[in-house]
Design an enzyme around this catalytic site. Structure first.
Site, PDB file in Angstrom:
ATOM      1  N   SER A   3       0.320   1.775  -1.076  1.00 35.35           N
ATOM      2  CA  SER A   3      -0.045   1.193  -2.243  1.00 35.35           C
ATOM      3  C   SER A   3       0.883   1.686  -3.255  1.00 35.35           C
ATOM      4  O   SER A   3       1.947   1.515  -3.375  1.00 35.35           O
ATOM      5  CB  SER A   3      -1.435   1.475  -2.206  1.00 35.35           C
ATOM      6  OG  SER A   3      -1.793   0.837  -3.268  1.00 35.35           O
ATOM      7  N   ASP A  42      -2.912  -9.303   2.307  1.00 31.99           N
ATOM      8  CA  ASP A  42      -3.215  -8.293   1.268  1.00 31.99           C
ATOM      9  C   ASP A  42      -3.596  -8.948  -0.085  1.00 31.99           C
ATOM     10  O   ASP A  42      -2.858  -9.515  -0.940  1.00 31.99           O
ATOM     11  CB  ASP A  42      -1.807  -7.479   1.094  1.00 31.99           C
ATOM     12  CG  ASP A  42      -2.020  -6.228   0.151  1.00 31.99           C
ATOM     13  OD1 ASP A  42      -2.889  -6.309  -0.737  1.00 31.99           O
ATOM     14  OD2 ASP A  42      -1.390  -5.374   0.320  1.00 31.99           O
ATOM     15  N   HIS A  88      -4.468  -4.702   2.756  1.00 29.13           N
ATOM     16  CA  HIS A  88      -3.604  -3.804   2.012  1.00 29.13           C
ATOM     17  C   HIS A  88      -3.652  -2.354   2.715  1.00 29.13           C
ATOM     18  O   HIS A  88      -3.118  -1.719   2.642  1.00 29.13           O
ATOM     19  CB  HIS A  88      -4.486  -3.823   0.720  1.00 29.13           C
ATOM     20  CG  HIS A  88      -3.696  -3.061  -0.191  1.00 29.13           C
ATOM     21  ND1 HIS A  88      -2.435  -3.097  -0.633  1.00 29.13           N
ATOM     22  CD2 HIS A  88      -4.121  -1.764  -0.826  1.00 29.13           C
ATOM     23  CE1 HIS A  88      -1.797  -2.164  -1.193  1.00 29.13           C
ATOM     24  NE2 HIS A  88      -3.187  -1.134  -1.570  1.00 29.13           N
TER      25      HIS A  88
END
Length: 303
Positions: free
Chosen positions: A173, A219, A251
């Site tokens: 991320s 995601d 994600h």
């Protein structure tokens, strides 16, 4: 930290430029024409570590190297908030490349901890870090990844196990975005792997580090259409790069054991940190779409 036996460091030998590595390997091969075939595999790279890979070996939960781990207290370092080091216990084959891994926004190193032993047992020294603040933005996380690598190579108890010329960054991320920032600011790195990366910067045309961009089809935090795909397409077309989109994944897919993430991360690190062309078979030609891969793009053949 567990005591680490003293090890005599290998002399630092300048690495050939990426474009010359195949030429050097071919020159060595050519010199041997007409001679009897060797009984064992002759390493094309002096950095090959471990046995010849197979699909089973890179999909396994552990590689060929026995490992240990040690804790890095936040109070003992600067530039990042401590972490955990995972490392092979034997250096009989030589020193190892090193990888620093950052978690994402609001997360701690526990979210990427599964990668530590998985990568270390394949022949790398790995540090998973906690960031100075759980709310640090990607650029800061990139700076902290580099601080962690500097700590590993200059100060840590495992520094003599590491080849300081063979370093890589990874992250999830905002940590993945941080790995792009780190690669952009330190072109001497050998590999970068943003995992479902998030960053407000979309243009990475200045990156000169071989980069594997991992996105996830479903995601909703860092949609591939506005993050991973633009990251990949903005990287120079002349760069060794690849784009892996995880099929039907979210994600958070890289934050728990994921065979596909591990398989291609190991192959990428082995190929570009260790110059180990035995791993080309898993990267070139591009693996087809499957139950776990939505899409894979790359710039094969590698230089």
């Amino acid at each position: 930290m567990q005591p680490v036996p003293a090890i005599i460091p290998e002399p630092v030998v300048p690495r050939p430029r990426r474009g010359l590595r195949w030429a050097l390997a071919l020159a060595v091969l050519g010199a041997g024409l007409g001679a009897a075939a060797p009984a064992a595999h002759a390493a094309a790279s002096p950095y090959e570590r471990g046995p010849a890979p197979t699909v089973a070996s890179i999909e396994a939960s552990r590689g060929a190297f026995a490992i240990a781990q040690s804790t890095v207290a936040a109070s003992s370092v600067s530039g990042f908030r401590g972490g955990t080091i995972y490392y092979p216990t034997s250096t009989a084959e030589g020193t190892f490349g090193a990888v620093a891994i950052s978690p994402g926004y609001t997360a701690t190193q526990s979210s990427v901890a599964w990668l530590g032993p998985r990568l270390a047992s394949q022949g790398f020294v790995v540090i998973t870090i906690d960031t100075l603040s759980r709310y640090d933005q990607p650029a800061s996380r990139g700076t902290q990844l580099l601080a962690a690598l500097d700590y590993l190579t200059n100060t840590s108890g495992v520094r003599t196990r590491i080849d300081r010329n063979r370093l890589a960054v990874m992250g999830h991320s905002m940590g993945g975005g941080g790995s792009l920032s780190a690669a952009n600011s330190r072109p001497q790195l050998q590999a970068a792997i943003p995992l479902t990366g998030w960053h407000t910067v979309k243009n990475w045309s200045g990156v000169r580090v071989p980069t594997l961009v991992v996105g996830a089809e479903n995601d909703s935090v860092a949609p591939v259409s506005s993050h991973s795909e633009p990251f990949y397409t903005s990287l120079p077309s002349t760069l060794d790069k690849a784009y892996l989109e995880l099929n039907n994944a979210s994600h958070s897919a890289p934050t728990s054991t994921n065979v596909t993430v591990a398989k291609y991360s190991i192959s990428w690190l082995k190929r570009f940190v260790d110059d180990d062309t035995r791993y080309d078979q898993f990267l070139c030609p591009a693996p087809p779409a499957s139950a776990t891969i939505q899409e894979y793009r790359n710039t094969c053949p590698h230089s």
